[in-house]
Design an enzyme around this catalytic site. Structure first.
Site, short mmCIF file in Angstrom:
data_model
loop_
_atom_site.label_atom_id
_atom_site.label_comp_id
_atom_site.label_asym_id
_atom_site.label_seq_id
_atom_site.Cartn_x
_atom_site.Cartn_y
_atom_site.Cartn_z
N GLU A 261 1.01 -0.67 -5.10
CA GLU A 261 0.21 0.51 -5.41
C GLU A 261 1.15 1.71 -5.41
OE1 GLU A 261 -3.26 3.35 -3.52
OE2 GLU A 261 -1.63 2.50 -2.33
N ASP B 86 0.83 -1.21 0.00
CA ASP B 86 0.00 0.00 0.00
C ASP B 86 0.87 1.27 0.00
OD1 ASP B 86 -2.75 1.19 0.45
OD2 ASP B 86 -1.72 1.99 2.22
#
Length: 590
Positions: free
Chosen positions: A345, A302
């Site tokens: 990401e 993330d």
């Protein structure tokens, strides 16, 4: 300490290439036996999947490549509630803004759908689950209304499973069940921040986190060494000196009767690796424990561009070591021999950037060189609006050129992207065609395949994208825009299962064969095997059709269209189908 650190990390990196098949012949033989058992034991697909033309037994024979993976991404809390007793763990209430409280979904719900064959019917071979770690107990308002950490990105304790999702035994059953069904597990991990302070949750100390400055995205420092949003504590992962455990965590562990055990494990970890007791290495220890204990197959990382890139390479090495340790300790549970996998990401990355991502301020970073096997492709949702040939040929060119040997993870909708490919679900069938037939790996966001609502009227912000899975719509076969939900799902299932059987779709070379009807081939040649398919799109449904298959399939070959089930003999470089579906998925008839 600098010399010790570099030596330790170098040693860890050397472990990341461990291979069952190469170093453990006996275990490799056991692995093959268990894969045979999977084929024999996997239950049949549910009634909703009955139109798919291939079985999971056939799917298991197919070579798996991450470059062709079909990854199903779900928010556990929004997927399926099988245990209402844990819906209000830690005294949480239903007092959040619309779709911002915990809604009851749990790990056992995911496991139930694995057992029912829901994911196998879609051709899914990897599940990405949001962080299952214990979230802040209270709620806060980031600007879109009172919110709880139902999404998993507001950690309170990285060492514990959130009770709202179930127990550690539930997680173990999910992973083990997924593996038996040929499905890998990707765990979402956060290195950038903890959960915010709430009326029930205290901040970690200044030695660990910062609240200021808030990121302004003008350059690398104002993107990395800053709080992502106001009130979200940014972890000081740049610190490379020893820090003490947060007092709030020490107090919590003592109250739970596990302080001594946690400290012993930390002492062992730091003594073994020689790493400093810096925030990033505590986090790496805690994240990799889930791999070592449960057999997680990979990480989805993330907020990567908001951290120092080198820490991900260190995490990959430690996770690979943990993955190898789990395999050695659990030989009876090992079903796959791939190395540990990581996708990232990197907000704003698109496939057309190749390996060089342009950071805020203009500097460039090659994140593939920091441990990642693929990056999430934020550009796909826009690229997919173009014509087929431009989309497919440009993607194949990049993947077999500037991006080699890496890949991308394409998506049409996601949990925090407010500009999905088809926000009103007016093109639910076409969305599946473009996503599942494009070069690269595919990410199905839960409900893409059932046209789940992405525009919930009473919700605001990203909550609109996070509605509860629409199982009732599927059961009652409700109409969404131009199609019925079960019809949409059947289309996605046929595409997904064909894709799983044929790695050439995501990983092969692309070639247009005809303009009308638009027809193309995908071919993949490996050292000891090959795969080739021909696909035709936008066909006149229920009408006879002739499709070009030369030079992929020679005259006299028998081929099968997996969309309709029809077989045909190639004549003059073409096959004739008496009654076409909206697409044709053609491969050699077995």
């Amino acid at each position: 300490m600098k010399y010790v650190l570099s030596t330790a990390v170098a040693g860890l990196l050397s472990l990341s290439g461990w291979s069952l098949a190469q170093s453990q012949p006996q275990q490799a033989q056991q692995l093959q036996q268990k894969q045979t058992q999977v084929r024999a034991q996997t239950p049949a697909a549910p009634a909703a999947a009955s139109s798919a033309t291939t079985s999971h037994t056939q799917q298991q024979v197919t070579r798996f490549l991450w470059a062709n993976a079909t990854v199903y991404f779900l928010l556990t809390d929004r997927f399926l509630n099988t245990n209402p007793r844990n819906d209000h763990a830690y005294g949480r209430r239903d007092d959040g803004a619309a779709l911002r409280s915990f809604m009851g979904g749990d790990l056992a719900g995911v496991t139930r759908k694995i057992k029912e064959g829901y994911f196998n019917a879609l051709g899914v071979n990897a599940l990405w689950i949001t962080p299952p770690v214990e979230q802040v107990h209270g709620a806060t308002d980031e600007g879109s209304g009172r919110s709880y950490g139902f999404h998993g990105y507001w950690a309170k304790d990285f060492t514990r499973l959130d009770a709202s999702l179930g127990s550690e035994q539930d997680l173990r059953e999910l992973v083990d069940t997924a593996h038996r069904h040929g499905i890998r597990i990707l765990l979402d991990v956060v290195m950038n921040h903890t959960g915010p302070a709430t009326e029930r949750d205290a901040l970690w100390p200044d030695s660990w986190v910062r609240l200021d400055p808030v990121c302004t995205y003008q350059d690398v420092p104002s993107t990395v060494s800053c709080a992502l949003v106001k009130g979200l504590p940014d972890l000081k992962t740049e610190v490379m000196t020893d820090v003490s455990l947060p007092a709030v965590l020490v107090e919590k562990w003592k109250a739970e009767g596990r302080y001594e055990q946690e400290v012993r494990e930390l002492d062992t970890f730091f003594a073994r690796t020689g790493l400093p007791r810096a925030p990033r290495y505590y986090l790496m220890k805690w994240h990799t424990d889930w791999v070592r204990r449960f057999g997680i197959d990979g990480f989805r990382a993330d907020t990567v561009k908001h951290t120092e890139p080198e820490l991900w390479k260190e995490l990959k090495a430690l996770a690979s070591e943990a993955h190898s340790d789990w395999k050695r300790s659990n030989p009876a549970k090992v079903y796959f021999d791939e190395p540990f996998y990581m996708t990232a990401e990197v907000y704003g990355y698109s496939l057309q950037q190749g390996q060089q991502f342009r950071m805020d301020g203009g500097s460039q970073i090659n994140y593939f060189q920091y441990g990642f096997d693929s990056l999430i492709n934020f550009g796909f949702k826009s690229d997919a609006k173009g014509d087929y040939e431009t989309l497919f040929s440009s993607y194949a060119h990049q993947l077999h050129g500037p991006l080699m040997p890496y890949s991308v993870l394409n998506y049409i909708s996601s949990h925090d992207d407010d500009q999905p490919f088809d926000p009103l679900r007016q093109q639910a069938m076409a969305a599946g065609t473009r996503l599942l037939l494009s070069p690269g790996a595919a990410q199905i966001y839960y409900g893409d395949e059932t046209a789940r609502d992405l525009q919930v009227a009473h919700a605001s912000g990203d909550a609109k994208l996070r509605s509860v899975m629409n199982w009732d719509d599927l059961k009652k076969n409700r109409r969404v825009q131009h199609s019925y939900v079960q019809e949409i799902l059947r289309h996605w299932q046929k595409l997904g299962r064909f894709r799983q059987l044929h790695p050439s779709i995501g990983a092969g070379q692309h070639q247009q064969l005809a303009a009308q009807p638009y027809t193309f081939s995908r071919t993949l040649q490996q050292t000891d095997w090959q795969d080739q398919v021909v696909i035709a799109l936008d066909l006149p449904e229920a009408q006879p059709v002739s499709i070009t298959v030369a030079p992929v399939f020679a005259d006299g070959s028998r081929v099968r269209d997996s969309y309709t089930g029809y077989t045909a003999i190639v004549k003059a470089g073409k096959v004739s189908l008496p009654r076409a579906g909206i697409v044709a998925l053609i491969a050699q008839d077995q």
